[in-house]
Enzyme design. Structure first.
Site, mmCIF file in Angstrom:
data_model
loop_
_atom_site.group_PDB
_atom_site.id
_atom_site.type_symbol
_atom_site.label_atom_id
_atom_site.label_comp_id
_atom_site.label_asym_id
_atom_site.label_seq_id
_atom_site.Cartn_x
_atom_site.Cartn_y
_atom_site.Cartn_z
ATOM 1 C CG LEU B 17 1.950 -45.336 49.143
ATOM 2 C CD1 LEU B 17 2.921 -44.777 48.415
ATOM 3 C CD2 LEU B 17 2.163 -46.002 50.532
ATOM 4 C CB VAL B 20 0.321 -39.947 41.592
ATOM 5 C CG1 VAL B 20 1.767 -39.060 41.231
ATOM 6 C CG2 VAL B 20 -0.617 -39.874 40.443
ATOM 7 C CE LYS B 209 -6.165 -31.167 35.027
ATOM 8 N NZ LYS B 209 -6.611 -32.439 34.517
ATOM 9 N N GLY B 311 -3.573 -40.658 34.805
ATOM 10 C CA GLY B 311 -3.065 -42.146 35.231
ATOM 11 C C GLY B 311 -1.868 -42.022 36.127
#
Lengths: 437, 437
Positions: B17, B20, B209, B311
Site C-alpha cells: 500500500l 502505487v 528492465k 510515479g
C-alpha cells in the site's frame, strides 16, 4: 477454438494483393517457423482474392481467386485479412466472413469509421475477433494501447497526426516556403500523394481515423459523420510564415476530446483541422510521412506513440500482429477486446468546443483600428492573448491570438471583423492547439 | 473462467500500500462503474496486504491484513496485484498466488528480471495470466506492443531511456553544467532520487528492465545477470561539455539488440551504459523524469513510445490496464500472451558487440602525438571518424570518435593509449549510440 485443436494449422485468407496484401503473403511464407512458434500452430495461406488473375503476383497462382465471397466462407479458413480498401465490397465480405465464424483483421479505416457497429455486432454474435490496429497510424500501436493498456484509466484527449500525405505537404511547406499547389504536385511526384488526393488533403482519411480513435477512447460509437472536418487546401505559404513568427508550425490534427459540461455531464468532440502547434509541443517535431498520436489520460498523463503511419511494410507489420493474435485465440481459446460502447456519450457540435484562434487581418493604417478590432472580441467575452501589428500603408496587418473561447463565438467574431470598415480583409483564421491553456 | 460466471464479481487482492498500491485501491473504489462496464463484472477489493496496520491508509481497515500468504490464496480472490518491491517476499507470494490459480499483475522489474521463467511456468501450469506492463517504463505501453502489436514482425533493436532518476540527473547536468554529485543531491531533495540511489545510478534498475525487454523482444530468456551494466556516477560536467561540442547529449540507455554473426547465427545483446546520443535522435529530447523506448523492427521500422516512466499514478495506470485485462479473461475465458522463449538465442558478451567510442585524452603538446594515437587505433583495424585537438600546453587534449568496432578491440586500444608516453591521461571514454552507422 479449444486446446485439442492446438496442432492443426490456422487457415488464412487475404482479400486484396496490393502493397499491403503482398507483404502479408510474403511474411506468412518467409517467416513460417517464427509465426508457428508464436501462434502455437502453422499459419497456412488458403487463398488470396484479387480482381483479376494475371502475371506473377508473388503468390502461387493456384492460391489466387476472383471469387472472394466463396473464399471468406471456405471451411478451411479461420482468419480473413481484408486489405482491399473501398467500403461496400469489403463491408459485404467482412460481414460474410464474420457471419461464417471467421475472425477478421482489417486495415480499412473508411469501412470501420462507418460500420464498426454492424461489424462488431456480427463478431459478437459469432464470438470471433475483429482486429484493426492497421487502420489508424499504420505500424504504430495505438488501438491496442487504448483498448488494453489504458483499460483501467480515463482518457481525456487524443491528439494525432495520422495522415502521412498532409503531414508531408505541411512539413515541406514549412521547410521550403513553397506554396500549397507546388508542394502537393511535388508530393505526387514522390509518391506521397495519390492522383486524386481529396481523401487525404480534405481530411476525410484523418476524420475516419478520428472516428475510430474517439470510439475506443471514449467507449462510444463515433462515426465519420460525427467528425467536424477541414482540410489543408486553404493553407498558404503566408500562413506558415505567420506560424513561424509565433514560434509555431501548422499540422493537420485529428482531435478526440472528452468535453465536460458545466452540469458535469460529458460529451465527445471529434474533429480534424489544420492548426497552429507550438514548436515545443512533441507533435511539432513529427515531420514528413511520419505519424504520431498523443494520448492524455487521468493517471498515465501524456503518452506519445510515434512511427511510420503508412506504406506496405509498416501496415503489414500491424496486420501481422493482429493476425498472430487472432490465430492465437483460435488455437488457445479466448478473444481479444470487443467493442466497448457502454459510455454512449453524445457528440458535441464544433460550435460548443473551446478553442483558441489565430486571426490574420489586412487593416487600414490609421489610429483606432486596434480598438475597433478588440471591441469585437470583447463584445463576445473573448480574451485576447497577443496582438501584433505589422507593416504600414497598404501592407498594414494585425495578427490576433485569442485565449480559449467557444468556437461559435470565435466564428461570429471573425464574421463581424470582416464587416469592420477598418479591416480590409480577414486573410487567415486558424485554430491554435497544444498549448497549456 | 467461463461465460456462465460473467455475472459474478472478480475479487482483487493488492499486496503493498505504497504510492502505487494506494492509487490502485483508490481507482478500484472511485471508478467501479467504468471498470465494471469494461471488465464485464464488478471488481471487488478483497484485501490489501501491508506490513503493519496503522492509521488511515485510504482503505477500509477491515480490508487490511498483515497475512499476505493467506490473502493470495483466499477463495474469493481471482487476481493478485503485487506492488511491494523487493525480490524474495514477492517471489514467494506471487508463486503462491499463481499456484493457487490466481492471475497476477506485478510492477516488480527486479523480480521479473530474475525469476520470469519460474513465474511463467507456474502461470502456464495453472493456465492463468501473468501481466507486467508496469514493470518497464511505468505508464508507457511497451510490453503489450512488443508481445502483441509486433507479434508478426521481427524486432532488431530496442533502445530505451527507462530510468527516471538517471535521466533527471543527466538532463539537469546537461542544462545547468553542474557536476554529478551536486545534481544527485538536488535530485534527492526534489524526490527524484532515493536516499540510497545505487539501484538507479549504477544502472541496476535499467538492467532489470533491459532483461525484461530483451526477453520479450527476442523470445529468449534473458535475466539481469546477462545484462552488461555501467552506471552514471563517473559522468562529469566535462563529459557533458564534450558531448555538447559534438552536438550530442548523454543518456543512460538500455539497449537490446539482435546480433547476427558472420555465419548467419543470431545472438542477443542486452546492455546498459551512459552513451553519447546525437541531438537529432528522438531519444536526445527525452528529458527530466520522462522515459521513452525506441523499437526498430524489420517491417514497422522505427517506433517510439514516450511518457512518464514512474510515479504512483502513471504506474497505477499500467497496473490497472493489466488488472482489467486479467479480470476480463476471468470473465470471458481466454488468456493473455504467455512467455515466449522459443528462439532461445545465446547471449553475446559485451566484448563482441560493435560499438562506437568517444575517447577524450589529455596529451603532450608536441608534434607526433596524433600519429602515435592514430597508430594504436589502426593496429586494431579501428577506423576513426573524427579527431579534434583542443587547447595547448598542459591543457592540450585530443578527442577521438571512432566508427563501429568490437567493444573488445576498443577497450584494448584505450588501454594501450593510456600507456603511450605522449598521452598524459585518458580522461573519459564513452560509447556513441543512435547514429546511422
Amino acid at each position: 477454438m479449444t486446446n485439442e485443436s492446438a496442432q492443426r494449422a490456422i487457415g488464412v485468407a487475404v482479400l486484396g494483393l496490393g502493397t499491403v496484401g503482398s507483404e502479408v503473403a510474403r511474411i506468412i511464407r518467409d517467416h513460417s517457423a517464427d509465426l508457428e512458434a508464436r501462434v502455437g500452430a502453422r499459419l497456412e495461406l488458403r487463398g488470396v482474392a484479387v480482381r483479376r488473375i494475371d502475371g506473377d503476383r508473388g503468390v502461387p497462382e493456384e492460391l489466387l481467386t476472383t471469387d472472394a465471397e466463396s473464399l471468406v466462407t471456405q471451411d478451411d479458413v479461420d482468419v480473413v485479412v481484408e486489405v482491399i480498401g473501398g467500403i461496400e465490397l469489403p463491408r459485404k465480405l467482412v460481414l460474410a466472413a464474420l457471419n461464417a465464424g471467421k475472425s477478421v483483421v482489417t486495415a480499412n479505416k473508411a469501412l470501420l469509421a462507418e460500420y464498426t457497429g454492424e461489424l462488431a455486432e456480427a463478431a459478437e454474435r459469432q464470438s470471433v475477433d475483429l482486429y484493426f490496429e492497421a487502420a489508424v497510424a499504420g505500424a504504430i500501436p495505438v488501438i491496442r494501447p487504448l483498448t488494453q493498456s489504458l483499460a483501467g484509466d480515463r482518457v481525456d484527449r487524443v491528439l494525432g497526426i495520422v495522415n502521412g500525405t498532409t503531414n508531408f505537404i505541411l512539413s515541406a511547406m514549412d521547410e521550403t516556403g513553397a506554396d500549397y499547389a507546388d508542394t502537393l504536385a511535388e508530393a505526387g511526384r514522390l509518391g506521397y500523394a495519390e492522383a486524386d488526393p481529396t481523401a487525404d488533403v480534405e481530411g476525410f482519411d484523418a476524420a475516419a481515423k478520428a472516428a475510430i480513435l474517439a470510439s475506443i477512447a471514449f467507449h462510444t460509437r463515433v462515426t465519420a459523420a460525427d467528425v467536424y472536418r477541414e482540410g489543408i487546401s486553404q493553407i498558404s505559404a503566408a500562413d506558415l510564415d505567420a506560424a513561424r513568427s509565433l514560434d509555431c508550425t501548422i499540422k493537420l490534427l485529428s482531435i478526440c476530446e472528452r468535453i465536460v459540461d458545466a452540469d458535469g455531464s460529458e460529451r465527445v468532440s471529434a474533429r480534424v483541422y489544420p492548426a497552429l502547434v507550438p514548436r515545443e509541443h512533441p507533435l511539432a517535431g513529427v515531420n514528413g510521412a511520419y505519424n504520431a498520436v498523443v494520448v492524455e489520460s487521468a493517471n498515465a498523463g501524456r503518452l506519445m506513440f510515434y512511427g511510420q503511419g503508412a506504406g506496405g511494410a509498416p501496415t503489414a507489420s500491424a496486420v501481422m500482429g493482429d493476425l498472430v493474435m487472432a490465430a492465437r485465440n483460435r488455437v488457445h481459446g479466448g478473444r481479444g477486446p470487443r467493442e466497448s460502447k457502454y459510455a454512449d456519450l453524445r457528440i458535441a457540435p464544433m460550435g460548443d468546443i473551446p478553442t483558441r484562434y489565430y486571426v490574420n487581418m489586412q487593416v487600414a493604417d490609421r489610429a483606432g483600428v486596434l480598438s475597433a478590432v478588440a471591441a469585437e472580441f470583447a463584445k463576445r467575452e473573448i480574451s485576447i492573448s497577443t496582438v501584433r501589428q505589422e507593416g504600414a500603408g497598404d501592407g498594414a496587418r494585425l495578427v490576433v491570438v485569442t485565449h480559449l473561447a467557444s468556437d461559435a463565438a470565435l466564428a461570429e467574431t471573425v464574421a463581424a471583423l470582416a464587416e469592420l470598415e477598418s479591416v480590409t480583409a480577414v486573410t487567415s483564421v486558424l485554430r491554435l492547439e497544444g498549448t497549456s491553456e
